[in-house]
Scaffold this motif. Sequence first.
Motif, PDB file in Angstrom:
ATOM      1  N   VAL A  29       0.848  -1.192   0.000  1.00  9.45           N
ATOM      2  CA  VAL A  29       0.000   0.000   0.000  1.00  9.45           C
ATOM      3  C   VAL A  29       0.881   1.238   0.000  1.00  9.45           C
ATOM      4  O   VAL A  29       2.058   1.200   0.372  1.00  9.45           O
ATOM      5  N   ALA A  30       0.293   2.354  -0.437  1.00  8.70           N
ATOM      6  CA  ALA A  30       0.843   3.678  -0.192  1.00  8.70           C
ATOM      7  C   ALA A  30      -0.180   4.413   0.668  1.00  8.70           C
ATOM      8  O   ALA A  30      -1.304   3.943   0.848  1.00  8.70           O
ATOM      9  N   THR A  31       0.213   5.551   1.212  1.00  7.31           N
ATOM     10  CA  THR A  31      -0.690   6.338   2.049  1.00  7.31           C
ATOM     11  C   THR A  31      -0.619   7.792   1.633  1.00  7.31           C
ATOM     12  O   THR A  31       0.481   8.342   1.493  1.00  7.31           O
ATOM     13  N   ILE A  32      -1.781   8.406   1.435  1.00  5.15           N
ATOM     14  CA  ILE A  32      -1.830   9.818   1.099  1.00  5.15           C
ATOM     15  C   ILE A  32      -2.373  10.593   2.302  1.00  5.15           C
ATOM     16  O   ILE A  32      -3.333  10.168   2.955  1.00  5.15           O
ATOM     17  N   VAL A  33      -1.707  11.683   2.627  1.00  4.72           N
ATOM     18  CA  VAL A  33      -2.085  12.550   3.742  1.00  4.72           C
ATOM     19  C   VAL A  33      -2.563  13.875   3.154  1.00  4.72           C
ATOM     20  O   VAL A  33      -1.938  14.414   2.240  1.00  4.72           O
ATOM     21  N   ARG A  34      -3.651  14.393   3.690  1.00  2.00           N
ATOM     22  CA  ARG A  34      -4.279  15.592   3.129  1.00  2.00           C
ATOM     23  C   ARG A  34      -4.416  16.698   4.167  1.00  2.00           C
ATOM     24  O   ARG A  34      -4.727  16.443   5.327  1.00  2.00           O
ATOM     25  N   ALA A  35      -4.162  17.937   3.711  1.00  2.00           N
ATOM     26  CA  ALA A  35      -4.496  19.131   4.491  1.00  2.00           C
ATOM     27  C   ALA A  35      -5.134  20.129   3.532  1.00  2.00           C
ATOM     28  O   ALA A  35      -4.557  20.424   2.478  1.00  2.00           O
ATOM     29  N   VAL A  68      -4.478  25.221  -7.017  1.00  2.00           N
ATOM     30  CA  VAL A  68      -3.237  24.431  -6.999  1.00  2.00           C
ATOM     31  C   VAL A  68      -3.375  23.245  -6.055  1.00  2.00           C
ATOM     32  O   VAL A  68      -3.907  23.358  -4.948  1.00  2.00           O
ATOM     33  N   ASP A  69      -2.905  22.082  -6.520  1.00  2.00           N
ATOM     34  CA  ASP A  69      -2.749  20.886  -5.683  1.00  2.00           C
ATOM     35  C   ASP A  69      -1.264  20.586  -5.565  1.00  2.00           C
ATOM     36  O   ASP A  69      -0.556  20.516  -6.576  1.00  2.00           O
ATOM     37  N   VAL A  70      -0.790  20.404  -4.345  1.00  2.00           N
ATOM     38  CA  VAL A  70       0.616  20.087  -4.092  1.00  2.00           C
ATOM     39  C   VAL A  70       0.729  18.609  -3.739  1.00  2.00           C
ATOM     40  O   VAL A  70      -0.038  18.105  -2.907  1.00  2.00           O
ATOM     41  N   LEU A  71       1.668  17.911  -4.375  1.00  4.88           N
ATOM     42  CA  LEU A  71       1.951  16.513  -4.042  1.00  4.88           C
ATOM     43  C   LEU A  71       3.383  16.414  -3.553  1.00  4.88           C
ATOM     44  O   LEU A  71       4.328  16.648  -4.312  1.00  4.88           O
ATOM     45  N   TYR A  72       3.545  16.062  -2.287  1.00  6.44           N
ATOM     46  CA  TYR A  72       4.855  15.981  -1.632  1.00  6.44           C
ATOM     47  C   TYR A  72       5.295  14.518  -1.532  1.00  6.44           C
ATOM     48  O   TYR A  72       4.495  13.648  -1.156  1.00  6.44           O
ATOM     49  N   VAL A  73       6.573  14.255  -1.842  1.00  2.00           N
ATOM     50  CA  VAL A  73       7.151  12.919  -1.682  1.00  2.00           C
ATOM     51  C   VAL A  73       8.430  13.038  -0.850  1.00  2.00           C
ATOM     52  O   VAL A  73       9.316  13.842  -1.161  1.00  2.00           O
ATOM     53  N   HIS A  74       8.507  12.245   0.197  1.00  2.00           N
ATOM     54  CA  HIS A  74       9.594  12.276   1.179  1.00  2.00           C
ATOM     55  C   HIS A  74      10.875  11.655   0.625  1.00  2.00           C
ATOM     56  O   HIS A  74      10.913  11.121  -0.493  1.00  2.00           O
ATOM     57  N   GLY A  75      11.911  11.672   1.451  1.00  2.00           N
ATOM     58  CA  GLY A  75      13.195  11.094   1.075  1.00  2.00           C
ATOM     59  C   GLY A  75      13.392   9.685   1.620  1.00  2.00           C
ATOM     60  O   GLY A  75      12.484   9.055   2.165  1.00  2.00           O
ATOM     61  N   TRP A  76      14.633   9.194   1.468  1.00  2.00           N
ATOM     62  CA  TRP A  76      15.014   7.877   1.952  1.00  2.00           C
ATOM     63  C   TRP A  76      14.995   7.868   3.477  1.00  2.00           C
ATOM     64  O   TRP A  76      15.367   8.838   4.122  1.00  2.00           O
ATOM     65  N   LEU A  99       2.608  11.988   0.156  1.00  2.00           N
ATOM     66  CA  LEU A  99       2.548  10.564  -0.158  1.00  2.00           C
ATOM     67  C   LEU A  99       3.633   9.824   0.605  1.00  2.00           C
ATOM     68  O   LEU A  99       4.822  10.077   0.417  1.00  2.00           O
ATOM     69  N   ASP A 100       3.221   8.931   1.509  1.00  2.00           N
ATOM     70  CA  ASP A 100       4.158   7.970   2.089  1.00  2.00           C
ATOM     71  C   ASP A 100       4.220   6.790   1.122  1.00  2.00           C
ATOM     72  O   ASP A 100       3.243   6.033   0.974  1.00  2.00           O
ATOM     73  N   LEU A 101       5.351   6.638   0.447  1.00  2.00           N
ATOM     74  CA  LEU A 101       5.501   5.586  -0.545  1.00  2.00           C
ATOM     75  C   LEU A 101       5.399   4.199   0.086  1.00  2.00           C
ATOM     76  O   LEU A 101       5.506   4.035   1.303  1.00  2.00           O
TER      77      LEU A 101
END
Length: 348
Positions: A29-35, A68-76, A99-101
Motif C-alpha cells: 500500500v501507499a498512504t496519502i495525507v491531506r491538508a 493548486v494541488d501540491v503533491l509531496y514525496v519524502h526522502g530515503w 505521499l508515504d511511498l
Amino acid sequence: MGEWTPDVLGDEFFQQTLPLGQDDEGEVVATIVRALPPAPEPAPAPTFWQRLRGVRPAPAPMPPLGDVDVLYVHGWSDYFFQKRLARFWTARGARFFALDLRKYGRSLRPGQTPGYIDDLATYDEDIAAALAVIREGQDAGPRRLMLFGHSTGGLILSLWADRHQGEAAGMVLNSPWLEFQLPRFQRETIAPLVGMQAKYWPLEKAPQVDLGFYTRAQNAVADPDDPMDVNLDWRPEQTMTVYAGWLNAILTGHRQIAAGVQIDAPVLVLLSARTAMPTAWSEDLTRADTVLWVDDIARAALKLGPSVTVARIDGALHDVFLSRHEAREDAYARLAQWVTGWNAATRA
C-alpha cells in the motif's frame, strides 16, 4: 475511492490508504495525507441601504493558489511529518497532499523490507494512485499540479515528471538526490559491481556508515516555534539498511539525470550553501548538508530542464526546512518568492 480518516499528525490532517496489490512480502500500500486550506471568511452582510439599492455582497476573492494541488514525496529513511510545510501551501489556498511511498512510514507493513524497491519507475503506481484521489470529483475547472520532493523523493519526482510531460505545472525540490556522493571515477567503478550484486544478490546489505550525526544536528537546531513529533520507527536516527537492489535502482536514476531529462515545468531547487563530512561530531555539522555534496547536486540540477532556479541557503541542513531558525526562515522566504513569481507566470 477510499475513506479519509484522522491522521497521526492530528489537527487538519487526514489520511487514506491506497491499495497497490501484492508482492512477495505481502500486501503493498501507499498512504496519502491531506491538508485543506481554511474556509474563506464570509463576506460582510449588506447594510440596510445597500439592500435597498439591490447591492449584493461581493464573492470572496480567490486565494492566490486556490487552483493548486501540491503533491509531496519524502526522502530515503523518511516519511511526511512537517505540518508547517503543509500550512505554507494551505495558507495560500492550495490543497496539500503528501505521499508515504510503499514500505515507508504509514505504508510500512509487518514483514516488509523498509524502503526497498529495485526500480524507481515502480513508484509510478504510487503516484498514479495518489493523483486519482487528488483528482476525484474534480469538476470545478482545471487545477495546477505542484510537485514537491525531498532528497530521494526529488529524484523520484524528477524522473516521473520527465516520463509524464505536461502533468505538472511546477516543481520544488528540497536537496534532491540527483548525484551519488562520490567522485566520478569512484562512481563509475562501483556501479558495475552494484549492478552485479543487484542481479544475483539483490538483498545483499551494504555496510552501515551513518553515525547518526544528521539526526543529532536536526535535534540540536530544532526550532521551538516549529515543533516536530517524529516517529522513530518510521524515521530512525540512523538510516535504514541499504540493499544492493535498491542502490542499483538509485544509481540507474542518477545515470538518467546525468544523461539529461526534460521537465517541461519551472523547477526550484533548494540546497545548503555547503557540505560538511560527518566523520566526527562538531558544531559545523549543524550548519551544512552532511548527506550530499551540494555543489554536485547544483550542477546536476541544471540538467533537469530549460527552467531551473537553484537557491543556496547559508547554514542549512540536508532538509533545508529542518535547519536552524535563520536558515529555515530563509528557505521559506526563498520558496515564497519563487512561488509568487511562478504563480503570476503560470496564471498569465
